[in-house]
Design an enzyme around this catalytic site. Structure first.
Site, PDB file in Angstrom:
ATOM      1  N   LYS A 231     -44.868  18.136   0.380  1.00  0.00           N
ATOM      2  CA  LYS A 231     -46.326  18.138   0.197  1.00  0.00           C
ATOM      3  C   LYS A 231     -46.817  16.917  -0.594  1.00  0.00           C
ATOM      4  O   LYS A 231     -46.040  16.252  -1.285  1.00  0.00           O
ATOM      5  CB  LYS A 231     -46.746  19.449  -0.482  1.00  0.00           C
ATOM      6  CG  LYS A 231     -46.438  20.688   0.389  1.00  0.00           C
ATOM      7  CD  LYS A 231     -47.062  21.972  -0.176  1.00  0.00           C
ATOM      8  CE  LYS A 231     -46.751  23.157   0.727  1.00  0.00           C
ATOM      9  NZ  LYS A 231     -47.431  24.396   0.281  1.00  0.00           N
TER      10      LYS A 231
ATOM     11  N   PHE B 241     -57.800  30.847  -0.567  1.00  0.00           N
ATOM     12  CA  PHE B 241     -57.240  29.534  -0.908  1.00  0.00           C
ATOM     13  C   PHE B 241     -57.215  28.557   0.266  1.00  0.00           C
ATOM     14  O   PHE B 241     -56.758  27.420   0.127  1.00  0.00           O
ATOM     15  CB  PHE B 241     -55.823  29.689  -1.493  1.00  0.00           C
ATOM     16  CG  PHE B 241     -54.832  30.402  -0.591  1.00  0.00           C
ATOM     17  CD1 PHE B 241     -54.180  29.724   0.436  1.00  0.00           C
ATOM     18  CD2 PHE B 241     -54.536  31.753  -0.783  1.00  0.00           C
ATOM     19  CE1 PHE B 241     -53.262  30.363   1.257  1.00  0.00           C
ATOM     20  CE2 PHE B 241     -53.621  32.406   0.038  1.00  0.00           C
ATOM     21  CZ  PHE B 241     -52.984  31.708   1.057  1.00  0.00           C
TER      22      PHE B 241
ATOM     23  N   THR C  26     -43.231  31.258  -3.383  1.00  0.00           N
ATOM     24  CA  THR C  26     -44.462  30.478  -3.199  1.00  0.00           C
ATOM     25  C   THR C  26     -45.007  29.957  -4.528  1.00  0.00           C
ATOM     26  O   THR C  26     -45.395  28.791  -4.638  1.00  0.00           O
ATOM     27  CB  THR C  26     -45.532  31.348  -2.505  1.00  0.00           C
ATOM     28  OG1 THR C  26     -44.954  31.923  -1.331  1.00  0.00           O
ATOM     29  CG2 THR C  26     -46.755  30.541  -2.141  1.00  0.00           C
TER      30      THR C  26
ATOM     31  N   ASN D 192     -47.030  23.451  -4.344  1.00  0.00           N
ATOM     32  CA  ASN D 192     -45.709  24.009  -4.642  1.00  0.00           C
ATOM     33  C   ASN D 192     -44.558  23.223  -4.002  1.00  0.00           C
ATOM     34  O   ASN D 192     -43.569  23.814  -3.573  1.00  0.00           O
ATOM     35  CB  ASN D 192     -45.675  25.482  -4.235  1.00  0.00           C
ATOM     36  CG  ASN D 192     -45.998  25.683  -2.763  1.00  0.00           C
ATOM     37  OD1 ASN D 192     -46.208  24.715  -2.040  1.00  0.00           O
ATOM     38  ND2 ASN D 192     -46.018  26.917  -2.318  1.00  0.00           N
TER      39      ASN D 192
ATOM     40  N   HIS E 199     -43.223  22.976   2.070  1.00  0.00           N
ATOM     41  CA  HIS E 199     -43.457  24.072   3.014  1.00  0.00           C
ATOM     42  C   HIS E 199     -42.141  24.434   3.694  1.00  0.00           C
ATOM     43  O   HIS E 199     -41.293  23.576   3.907  1.00  0.00           O
ATOM     44  CB  HIS E 199     -44.463  23.619   4.092  1.00  0.00           C
ATOM     45  CG  HIS E 199     -44.542  24.544   5.274  1.00  0.00           C
ATOM     46  ND1 HIS E 199     -45.321  25.675   5.266  1.00  0.00           N
ATOM     47  CD2 HIS E 199     -43.915  24.515   6.487  1.00  0.00           C
ATOM     48  CE1 HIS E 199     -45.174  26.309   6.446  1.00  0.00           C
ATOM     49  NE2 HIS E 199     -44.328  25.616   7.196  1.00  0.00           N
TER      50      HIS E 199
HETATM   51  P1  ADP Z   1     -45.284  30.091   1.799  1.00  0.00           P
HETATM   52  O1  ADP Z   1     -45.576  28.601   1.766  1.00  0.00           O
HETATM   53  O2  ADP Z   1     -44.343  30.484   0.699  1.00  0.00           O
HETATM   54  O3  ADP Z   1     -44.865  30.582   3.154  1.00  0.00           O
HETATM   55  P2  ADP Z   1     -47.873  31.280   2.349  1.00  0.00           P
HETATM   56  O4  ADP Z   1     -47.557  31.076   3.792  1.00  0.00           O
HETATM   57  O5  ADP Z   1     -48.287  32.635   1.903  1.00  0.00           O
HETATM   58  O6  ADP Z   1     -46.649  30.819   1.418  1.00  0.00           O
HETATM   59  O7  ADP Z   1     -49.032  30.271   1.935  1.00  0.00           O
HETATM   60  C1  ADP Z   1     -49.090  28.966   2.455  1.00  0.00           C
HETATM   61  C2  ADP Z   1     -49.397  28.022   1.324  1.00  0.00           C
HETATM   62  O8  ADP Z   1     -50.679  28.342   0.797  1.00  0.00           O
HETATM   63  C3  ADP Z   1     -48.464  28.117   0.120  1.00  0.00           C
HETATM   64  O9  ADP Z   1     -47.271  27.368   0.260  1.00  0.00           O
HETATM   65  C4  ADP Z   1     -49.329  27.583  -0.991  1.00  0.00           C
HETATM   66  O10 ADP Z   1     -49.401  26.161  -0.916  1.00  0.00           O
HETATM   67  C5  ADP Z   1     -50.708  28.138  -0.612  1.00  0.00           C
HETATM   68  N1  ADP Z   1     -50.971  29.434  -1.265  1.00  0.00           N
HETATM   69  C6  ADP Z   1     -50.416  30.627  -0.962  1.00  0.00           C
HETATM   70  N2  ADP Z   1     -50.882  31.615  -1.735  1.00  0.00           N
HETATM   71  C7  ADP Z   1     -51.786  31.031  -2.568  1.00  0.00           C
HETATM   72  C8  ADP Z   1     -52.638  31.526  -3.623  1.00  0.00           C
HETATM   73  N3  ADP Z   1     -52.639  32.822  -3.957  1.00  0.00           N
HETATM   74  N4  ADP Z   1     -53.426  30.633  -4.248  1.00  0.00           N
HETATM   75  C9  ADP Z   1     -53.438  29.324  -3.907  1.00  0.00           C
HETATM   76  N5  ADP Z   1     -52.661  28.789  -2.921  1.00  0.00           N
HETATM   77  C10 ADP Z   1     -51.843  29.630  -2.257  1.00  0.00           C
HETATM   78 MG    MG Z   2     -45.935  30.554   4.906  1.00  0.00          MG
END
Ligand code: ADP
Ligand code: MG
Length: 141
Positions: free
Chosen positions: A11, A59, A93, A114, A117
């Site tokens: 990212k 978000f 996450t 974070n 991805h």
């Molecule tokens: P992951 O990347 O772990 O699969 P998700 O698919 O749920 O997580 O979410 C996609 C992306 O959205 C996350 O990697 C993060 O960058 C962002 N994100 C997820 N949940 C939140 C939240 N509660 N607040 C802010 N950003 C979020």
């Molecule tokens: Mg995801």
């Protein structure tokens, strides 16, 4: 276990902080083979399309603005059970909750920023790889 693929995105913040070399090194050292890789900057509408599944989440706007704010490195990775093993390798996450030593623990700045991805299913890994890469950009070696 059969080799499968997953799609990762290093990212924007990781690249701004100059963490991408260390992240790629860890990816390789942990047994993931790079089948395709490039640096790209998504437009806002491309980021909106990539994260379409999160359209209704609070978000969504911050996430898509962040992901299109500066270049990312995208890659197709191959490993046994790649989707699950990569998600375990990167951690939860929220970097504050990511297991110690995981990529998001070490390199993540916040829940949105974070570090990386990782695809969440084989079906999405295929869709996401097709989103970024043509056949000519993928390699068997
Ligand atoms: P992951 O990347 O772990 O699969 P998700 O698919 O749920 O997580 O979410 C996609 C992306 O959205 C996350 O990697 C993060 O960058 C962002 N994100 C997820 N949940 C939140 C939240 N509660 N607040 C802010 N950003 C979020
Ligand atoms: Mg995801």
């Amino acid at each position: 276990m059969a080799n499968t693929t997953t799609l990762t995105i290093i990212k924007p913040k990781s690249i701004q902080k100059n963490f991408h070399g260390a992240i790629i090194n860890e990816i390789l050292e942990n047994g993931f083979k790079i089948k395709a890789m490039k640096m790209v900057q998504m437009t806002n509408s491309q980021a909106e399309k990539f994260y379409e599944v999160h359209h209704d989440k609070p978000f969504y706007k911050d996430l898509t603005e962040f992901m299109s704010s500066s270049p990312v490195i995208v890659a197709i990775l191959e490993a046994p059970n790649a989707v699950e093993s990569f998600r375990e390798f990167i951690g939860a996450t929220n970097p504050d909750k990511a297991a110690e030593g995981t990529i998001r623990d070490k390199f993540g700045s916040s829940i949105t920023q974070n570090a990386v991805h990782g695809s969440d299913s084989n079906e999405n890994a295929t869709k996401e790889a097709d989103f970024f890469f043509s056949k000519l950009e993928r390699f068997n070696y």
